[in-house]
Design a protein around this motif. Structure first.
Motif, PDB file in Angstrom:
ATOM      1  N   GLU A  45     -10.258   1.199 -13.143  1.00 12.33           N
ATOM      2  CA  GLU A  45      -9.808   0.644 -11.871  1.00 12.33           C
ATOM      3  C   GLU A  45      -8.801  -0.478 -12.120  1.00 12.33           C
ATOM      4  O   GLU A  45      -8.894  -1.218 -13.099  1.00 12.33           O
ATOM      5  CB  GLU A  45     -10.987   0.116 -11.068  1.00 12.33           C
ATOM      6  N   ILE A  46      -7.848  -0.605 -11.219  1.00  9.88           N
ATOM      7  CA  ILE A  46      -6.869  -1.683 -11.314  1.00  9.88           C
ATOM      8  C   ILE A  46      -7.532  -2.965 -10.814  1.00  9.88           C
ATOM      9  O   ILE A  46      -8.024  -3.009  -9.687  1.00  9.88           O
ATOM     10  CB  ILE A  46      -5.616  -1.366 -10.474  1.00  9.88           C
ATOM     11  N   PRO A  47      -7.579  -4.014 -11.636  1.00  8.16           N
ATOM     12  CA  PRO A  47      -8.232  -5.258 -11.206  1.00  8.16           C
ATOM     13  C   PRO A  47      -7.366  -6.020 -10.212  1.00  8.16           C
ATOM     14  O   PRO A  47      -6.190  -5.691 -10.003  1.00  8.16           O
ATOM     15  CB  PRO A  47      -8.390  -6.030 -12.510  1.00  8.16           C
ATOM     16  N   GLN A  48      -7.936  -7.045  -9.632  1.00  6.22           N
ATOM     17  CA  GLN A  48      -7.175  -7.899  -8.722  1.00  6.22           C
ATOM     18  C   GLN A  48      -6.127  -8.705  -9.481  1.00  6.22           C
ATOM     19  O   GLN A  48      -5.047  -8.975  -8.956  1.00  6.22           O
ATOM     20  CB  GLN A  48      -8.116  -8.842  -7.969  1.00  6.22           C
ATOM     21  N   ALA A  49      -6.455  -9.077 -10.720  1.00  2.72           N
ATOM     22  CA  ALA A  49      -5.549  -9.929 -11.497  1.00  2.72           C
ATOM     23  C   ALA A  49      -5.835  -9.783 -12.988  1.00  2.72           C
ATOM     24  O   ALA A  49      -6.791  -9.114 -13.385  1.00  2.72           O
ATOM     25  CB  ALA A  49      -5.694 -11.388 -11.068  1.00  2.72           C
ATOM     26  N   THR A  50      -5.009 -10.421 -13.805  1.00  3.37           N
ATOM     27  CA  THR A  50      -4.980 -10.423 -15.276  1.00  3.37           C
ATOM     28  C   THR A  50      -4.284  -9.166 -15.806  1.00  3.37           C
ATOM     29  O   THR A  50      -3.976  -8.236 -15.042  1.00  3.37           O
ATOM     30  CB  THR A  50      -6.351 -10.560 -15.968  1.00  3.37           C
ATOM     31  N   PHE A  51      -4.084  -9.129 -17.117  1.00  2.00           N
ATOM     32  CA  PHE A  51      -3.511  -7.922 -17.726  1.00  2.00           C
ATOM     33  C   PHE A  51      -4.477  -7.310 -18.746  1.00  2.00           C
ATOM     34  O   PHE A  51      -4.067  -6.673 -19.709  1.00  2.00           O
ATOM     35  CB  PHE A  51      -2.137  -8.194 -18.367  1.00  2.00           C
TER      36      PHE A  51
ATOM     37  N   THR B 223       5.646  -5.017 -13.413  1.00  2.00           N
ATOM     38  CA  THR B 223       5.500  -4.388 -14.728  1.00  2.00           C
ATOM     39  C   THR B 223       4.033  -4.226 -15.091  1.00  2.00           C
ATOM     40  O   THR B 223       3.595  -3.157 -15.532  1.00  2.00           O
ATOM     41  CB  THR B 223       6.205  -5.229 -15.801  1.00  2.00           C
ATOM     42  N   TYR B 224       3.245  -5.288 -14.906  1.00  2.00           N
ATOM     43  CA  TYR B 224       1.820  -5.212 -15.221  1.00  2.00           C
ATOM     44  C   TYR B 224       1.105  -4.222 -14.304  1.00  2.00           C
ATOM     45  O   TYR B 224       0.200  -3.499 -14.733  1.00  2.00           O
ATOM     46  CB  TYR B 224       1.181  -6.597 -15.118  1.00  2.00           C
ATOM     47  N   LYS B 225       1.515  -4.184 -13.053  1.00  2.00           N
ATOM     48  CA  LYS B 225       0.905  -3.230 -12.118  1.00  2.00           C
ATOM     49  C   LYS B 225       1.180  -1.801 -12.577  1.00  2.00           C
ATOM     50  O   LYS B 225       0.291  -0.937 -12.543  1.00  2.00           O
ATOM     51  CB  LYS B 225       1.452  -3.447 -10.711  1.00  2.00           C
TER      52      LYS B 225
ATOM     53  N   CYS C 113      -5.255 -19.752 -15.503  1.00  2.00           N
ATOM     54  CA  CYS C 113      -3.976 -19.381 -16.115  1.00  2.00           C
ATOM     55  C   CYS C 113      -3.563 -17.933 -15.850  1.00  2.00           C
ATOM     56  O   CYS C 113      -2.426 -17.563 -16.124  1.00  2.00           O
ATOM     57  CB  CYS C 113      -3.987 -19.681 -17.609  1.00  2.00           C
ATOM     58  N   TYR C 114      -4.469 -17.115 -15.297  1.00  2.00           N
ATOM     59  CA  TYR C 114      -4.107 -15.737 -14.940  1.00  2.00           C
ATOM     60  C   TYR C 114      -3.917 -15.554 -13.437  1.00  2.00           C
ATOM     61  O   TYR C 114      -3.810 -14.428 -12.959  1.00  2.00           O
ATOM     62  CB  TYR C 114      -5.176 -14.762 -15.453  1.00  2.00           C
ATOM     63  N   SER C 115      -3.850 -16.660 -12.700  1.00  2.00           N
ATOM     64  CA  SER C 115      -3.793 -16.555 -11.240  1.00  2.00           C
ATOM     65  C   SER C 115      -2.541 -15.863 -10.726  1.00  2.00           C
ATOM     66  O   SER C 115      -2.540 -15.313  -9.623  1.00  2.00           O
ATOM     67  CB  SER C 115      -3.882 -17.954 -10.611  1.00  2.00           C
ATOM     68  N   GLU C 116      -1.460 -15.855 -11.520  1.00  2.00           N
ATOM     69  CA  GLU C 116      -0.205 -15.278 -11.040  1.00  2.00           C
ATOM     70  C   GLU C 116       0.031 -13.845 -11.499  1.00  2.00           C
ATOM     71  O   GLU C 116       1.035 -13.243 -11.138  1.00  2.00           O
ATOM     72  CB  GLU C 116       0.964 -16.171 -11.445  1.00  2.00           C
ATOM     73  N   ILE C 117      -0.891 -13.308 -12.304  1.00  2.00           N
ATOM     74  CA  ILE C 117      -0.774 -11.893 -12.690  1.00  2.00           C
ATOM     75  C   ILE C 117      -1.655 -11.106 -11.731  1.00  2.00           C
ATOM     76  O   ILE C 117      -2.752 -10.664 -12.053  1.00  2.00           O
ATOM     77  CB  ILE C 117      -1.198 -11.673 -14.160  1.00  2.00           C
ATOM     78  N   TYR C 118      -1.180 -10.961 -10.495  1.00  2.00           N
ATOM     79  CA  TYR C 118      -1.910 -10.222  -9.463  1.00  2.00           C
ATOM     80  C   TYR C 118      -1.017  -9.116  -8.912  1.00  2.00           C
ATOM     81  O   TYR C 118       0.196  -9.102  -9.145  1.00  2.00           O
ATOM     82  CB  TYR C 118      -2.388 -11.165  -8.355  1.00  2.00           C
ATOM     83  N   PHE C 119      -1.614  -8.197  -8.125  1.00  2.00           N
ATOM     84  CA  PHE C 119      -0.902  -6.965  -7.788  1.00  2.00           C
ATOM     85  C   PHE C 119      -0.869  -6.647  -6.298  1.00  2.00           C
ATOM     86  O   PHE C 119      -0.365  -5.603  -5.906  1.00  2.00           O
ATOM     87  CB  PHE C 119      -1.528  -5.797  -8.558  1.00  2.00           C
TER      88      PHE C 119
END
Length: 378
Positions: free
Chosen positions: A306-312, A291-293, A196-202
């Motif tokens: 560190e900025i992760p690959q995904a999630t918020f 926005t999350y990035k 469910c977090y697959s689309e919160i990526y940067f």
């Protein structure tokens, strides 16, 4: 059934007798709920469909919704599914709770394994299924990756992974996920990845993968024993639409569909209309990703994370997560979630989970207070 108290109730108990600093407005960084308006075009779709409330929805989902979901999977992961390989669901929480009960019902001594720390519905499903639980411990030492030896995997009937991961923000490579697929086929257990977090990526060049992609890579194009779950709650800032899906093994889904006919969790048609609109559009998702990035860039600047690959989520390491949570609330009127509330057997101790789900302006304001608190402890 003896269910564990939910993490947010534990947090309320932990903070109950503490008087917070009224100099500051309350900032809650605890729940993974996007604090942004659902895009207007999705809201309009819901409004325009309200006359369809006079019709019963199909348990199997309307064709246009399935088409939109299949289109999303094809565009995003390069995987083409037939209509019989996907079921629209009322979000993913209900699936995560009732699919294990469906699948494990006829097992003599059912066993379920899942990542630890975890989304607590996994544990609730295991309890409701009277299943033995095997925890897949995620630690800093193993880079928060899922590891189980073959002898343990042979005992499993069902394994739930969660990547991108809540709460650690870790992700898994398609090769490692393909190895899990091969084990699921070899040892005949069902493998679910909660995505469910697959689309919160940067990074467009470094997107999280799906277990469906991994299944094809593993030489399992029919997705035998493999299921992916996803939803638009995070992706579209629309948790109230309760739109998710379960996709993969056609044989499993055929029997599960019979079960769902009795569950009574069909999504109302106006919600399905709006959800189809959301699943079919990518532009609004990019806006949320930016926005999350930006929020993570602020967190990196102020907290050095560190900025992760995904999630918020930030999985912040602290000395004592309970004391940290209490003192932060008392001094700065900020709520975070102790990691130990999300794990068992010591997992999550020494961490707090921070959800960056507000605007960049609000995020900078609250993280500045958090930084002042941390600096004051040094």
């Amino acid at each position: 059934m003896n269910f564990e108290t939910y993490p947010f109730e534990k947090l309320n108990d932990l903070l109950e007798d503490i008087t917070s600093n009224s100099e500051y407005e309350l900032s809650s960084l605890t729940i993974g709920e996007p604090q942004f308006d659902t895009p207007q075009f999705i809201q309009r779709s819901l409004q325009d469909s309200s006359t369809l409330l006079n019709k019963y929805p199909k348990t199997a989902g309307e064709e246009y919704l399935k088409d939109a979901m299949q289109g999303f999977i094809q565009k995003r992961f390069g995987v083409e599914l037939s209509a019989s390989q996907i079921i629209p669901t009322f979000g993913t929480r209900e699936v995560l709770f009732n699919f294990p009960q469906f699948y494990l019902f006829d097992k003599t001594n059912p066993t379920i394994a899942f990542t630890n720390p975890f989304y607590q519905i996994y544990e609730g499903a295991a309890i409701a299924s009277r299943a033995e639980i095997i925890h897949i411990d995620l630690t800093k030492e193993n880079d928060f990756q899922p590891i189980l030896d073959d002898e343990t995997l042979k005992k499993c009937d069902l394994v739930i992974l969660n990547y991108p991961n809540n709460p650690t923000s870790a992700n898994i490579s398609v090769d490692d996920l393909a190895t899990w697929v091969k084990k699921a086929v070899e040892f005949d257990f069902v493998l679910i990845n909660d995505e469910c977090y697959s689309e919160i990526y940067f990074d467009e060049n470094n997107k999280p993968c799906s277990v469906l992609e991994a299944s094809i890579k593993a030489g399992n194009p029919t997705f035998k024993n493999v299921l992916a779950l996803n939803s638009i709650s995070k992706r579209s800032s629309a948790p109230g639409l309760r739109s998710g899906f379960i996709a993969g093994d056609e044989a499993l889904l055929k029997e599960y569909m019979k079960y769902r006919t009795y569950v009574g969790c069909a999504s109302p048609i106006p919600l399905q209309k709006a959800a189809a609109t959301a699943w079919s559009d990518e532009a609004h998702v990019k806006v949320f990703q930016e926005t999350y990035k930006e929020n993570f860039e602020i967190a990196k600047e102020l907290l050095g994370v560190e900025i992760p690959q995904a999630t918020f989520y930030i999985w912040l390491e602290v000395k004592d997560e309970l004391k940290f949570t209490q003192e932060l609330y008392k001094e700065k009127h900020i709520k975070v979630l102790p990691g130990s509330f999300l794990g068992r057997n010591g997992m999550g101790q020494g961490y707090v989970r921070i959800a960056l789900v507000e605007s960049a302006q609000k995020t900078r304001k609250v993280l500045t207070r958090l930084k002042d608190f941390i600096d004051g402890q040094s």
